[in-house]
Design a protein around this motif. Structure first.
Motif, PDB file in Angstrom:
ATOM      1  N   GLN A 199       0.870  -0.927  -0.025  1.00  0.00           N
ATOM      2  CA  GLN A 199       0.344  -0.290  -0.143  1.00  0.00           C
ATOM      3  C   GLN A 199       1.200   1.079   0.257  1.00  0.00           C
ATOM      4  O   GLN A 199       0.230   2.249  -0.004  1.00  0.00           O
ATOM      5  CB  GLN A 199      -1.192   0.026   1.221  1.00  0.00           C
ATOM      6  N   PHE A 200       2.629   1.233  -0.217  1.00  0.00           N
ATOM      7  CA  PHE A 200       3.262   2.282  -0.482  1.00  0.00           C
ATOM      8  C   PHE A 200       3.702   2.809   1.449  1.00  0.00           C
ATOM      9  O   PHE A 200       3.332   4.182   1.054  1.00  0.00           O
ATOM     10  CB  PHE A 200       2.578   3.024  -0.962  1.00  0.00           C
ATOM     11  N   LEU A 213      22.737  -0.686  -9.474  1.00  0.00           N
ATOM     12  CA  LEU A 213      21.387   0.430  -9.292  1.00  0.00           C
ATOM     13  C   LEU A 213      20.729   0.163  -7.956  1.00  0.00           C
ATOM     14  O   LEU A 213      20.741  -0.928  -7.003  1.00  0.00           O
ATOM     15  CB  LEU A 213      20.190  -0.400  -9.981  1.00  0.00           C
ATOM     16  N   THR A 214      20.315   1.684  -7.619  1.00  0.00           N
ATOM     17  CA  THR A 214      19.584   1.648  -6.008  1.00  0.00           C
ATOM     18  C   THR A 214      18.187   1.897  -6.404  1.00  0.00           C
ATOM     19  O   THR A 214      18.348   3.248  -7.183  1.00  0.00           O
ATOM     20  CB  THR A 214      20.485   1.898  -5.139  1.00  0.00           C
ATOM     21  N   ILE A 215      17.438   1.700  -5.659  1.00  0.00           N
ATOM     22  CA  ILE A 215      16.277   2.139  -5.540  1.00  0.00           C
ATOM     23  C   ILE A 215      15.383   2.244  -4.234  1.00  0.00           C
ATOM     24  O   ILE A 215      15.422   1.281  -3.397  1.00  0.00           O
ATOM     25  CB  ILE A 215      14.813   1.314  -6.807  1.00  0.00           C
ATOM     26  N   GLU A 216      14.846   3.758  -4.142  1.00  0.00           N
ATOM     27  CA  GLU A 216      14.791   4.181  -3.180  1.00  0.00           C
ATOM     28  C   GLU A 216      12.988   4.527  -2.625  1.00  0.00           C
ATOM     29  O   GLU A 216      12.991   5.576  -3.708  1.00  0.00           O
ATOM     30  CB  GLU A 216      15.383   4.974  -2.140  1.00  0.00           C
ATOM     31  N   GLY A 217      12.729   4.591  -1.806  1.00  0.00           N
ATOM     32  CA  GLY A 217      11.405   5.311  -1.578  1.00  0.00           C
ATOM     33  C   GLY A 217      10.185   4.432  -1.146  1.00  0.00           C
ATOM     34  O   GLY A 217      10.583   3.240  -1.003  1.00  0.00           O
ATOM     35  N   LEU A 218       8.581   4.491  -1.289  1.00  0.00           N
ATOM     36  CA  LEU A 218       8.014   4.137  -0.892  1.00  0.00           C
ATOM     37  C   LEU A 218       7.267   2.635  -2.060  1.00  0.00           C
ATOM     38  O   LEU A 218       7.041   3.592  -2.714  1.00  0.00           O
ATOM     39  CB  LEU A 218       6.868   5.653  -0.639  1.00  0.00           C
ATOM     40  N   LYS A 272       6.114   4.414  -5.108  1.00  0.00           N
ATOM     41  CA  LYS A 272       4.871   5.866  -5.353  1.00  0.00           C
ATOM     42  C   LYS A 272       5.681   7.449  -5.157  1.00  0.00           C
ATOM     43  O   LYS A 272       6.984   7.298  -3.985  1.00  0.00           O
ATOM     44  CB  LYS A 272       3.701   5.394  -3.893  1.00  0.00           C
ATOM     45  N   THR A 273       5.594   8.097  -6.175  1.00  0.00           N
ATOM     46  CA  THR A 273       6.078   9.543  -6.296  1.00  0.00           C
ATOM     47  C   THR A 273       5.753  10.730  -5.830  1.00  0.00           C
ATOM     48  O   THR A 273       6.342  11.512  -5.948  1.00  0.00           O
ATOM     49  CB  THR A 273       7.087   9.122  -7.824  1.00  0.00           C
ATOM     50  N   GLY A 274       4.464  10.627  -6.048  1.00  0.00           N
ATOM     51  CA  GLY A 274       3.585  11.811  -5.499  1.00  0.00           C
ATOM     52  C   GLY A 274       2.387  11.247  -4.982  1.00  0.00           C
ATOM     53  O   GLY A 274       1.751   9.806  -5.212  1.00  0.00           O
ATOM     54  N   PRO A 275       0.858  11.960  -4.711  1.00  0.00           N
ATOM     55  CA  PRO A 275      -0.195  11.580  -4.327  1.00  0.00           C
ATOM     56  C   PRO A 275      -0.762  10.400  -5.110  1.00  0.00           C
ATOM     57  O   PRO A 275      -1.416   9.549  -4.950  1.00  0.00           O
ATOM     58  CB  PRO A 275      -0.578  12.817  -4.910  1.00  0.00           C
ATOM     59  N   TYR A 303       3.267   7.045  -9.909  1.00  0.00           N
ATOM     60  CA  TYR A 303       3.891   6.640  -9.336  1.00  0.00           C
ATOM     61  C   TYR A 303       5.030   5.732 -11.417  1.00  0.00           C
ATOM     62  O   TYR A 303       4.650   6.162 -11.845  1.00  0.00           O
ATOM     63  CB  TYR A 303       3.836   5.129  -9.331  1.00  0.00           C
ATOM     64  N   LYS A 304       6.054   5.043  -9.864  1.00  0.00           N
ATOM     65  CA  LYS A 304       7.129   4.387 -11.234  1.00  0.00           C
ATOM     66  C   LYS A 304       7.410   3.201 -11.349  1.00  0.00           C
ATOM     67  O   LYS A 304       7.483   2.334  -9.706  1.00  0.00           O
ATOM     68  CB  LYS A 304       8.700   5.146 -10.856  1.00  0.00           C
ATOM     69  N   LYS A 305       7.696   2.295 -12.498  1.00  0.00           N
ATOM     70  CA  LYS A 305       7.388   0.886 -12.004  1.00  0.00           C
ATOM     71  C   LYS A 305       8.909   0.971 -13.293  1.00  0.00           C
ATOM     72  O   LYS A 305       8.368   0.912 -14.256  1.00  0.00           O
ATOM     73  CB  LYS A 305       6.363   0.712 -12.938  1.00  0.00           C
TER      74      LYS A 305
END
Length: 143
Positions: free
Chosen positions: A51-52, A70-75, A92-95, A98-100
């Motif tokens: 659910q991010f 590669l490093t991916i960080e965030g929700l 999730k990058t904003g309200p 999203y990026k996949k």
């Protein structure tokens, strides 16, 4: 011992309710008896991540060269139903944005995911998420 057959006894509403209640309690007890606190907490954290709500760092590592690729960080949520040797990471990058990321794994490339912040997870309650928007499709008409 009652003289009427079992099928006749089950047709009686009170008897049917009693059987259904006993079956439900037995099934619930059987389902919960094999779960440790760690299992319940782990499942709830996984649901929160999907659910991010959980901050993660996913690192891809080359076993031969010892380099981080590669490093991916965030929700981020890791793909649950990916094919073998594939991984999807959705962040999730904003309200409502999203990026996949689609990543291929090989014999010399592996990954690890770390939860970067502690989260509260109940060991007493299962978490169930119901989203009506997933059940009712969003239909687009092109004319």
């Amino acid at each position: 011992m009652p003289s009427e057959p079992l099928t006749a006894r089950l047709k009686h509403p009170a008897s049917t309710k009693r059987w259904a209640m006993m079956f439900s309690i037995t099934a619930l007890a059987a389902g919960l008896s094999g779960c440790s606190d760690a299992d319940v907490a782990s499942r709830n954290i996984s649901k929160a991540a999907d659910q991010f709500e959980i901050s993660r760092r996913v690192v891809f590592y080359n076993d031969i060269t010892g380099e981080f690729l590669l490093t991916i960080e965030g929700l981020c949520s890791l793909g649950n139903y990916d094919k073998s040797r594939e991984l999807t990471v959705t962040c999730k990058t904003g309200p409502a944005t999203y990026k996949k990321h689609f990543l291929g794994l090989s014999d010399n490339v592996t990954f690890f995911a770390e939860q970067t912040e502690a989260s509260k997870a109940s060991t007493y309650h299962y978490r169930v998420i119901f989203k009506p928007s997933v059940i009712i499709p969003d239909v687009e008409f092109k004319g």
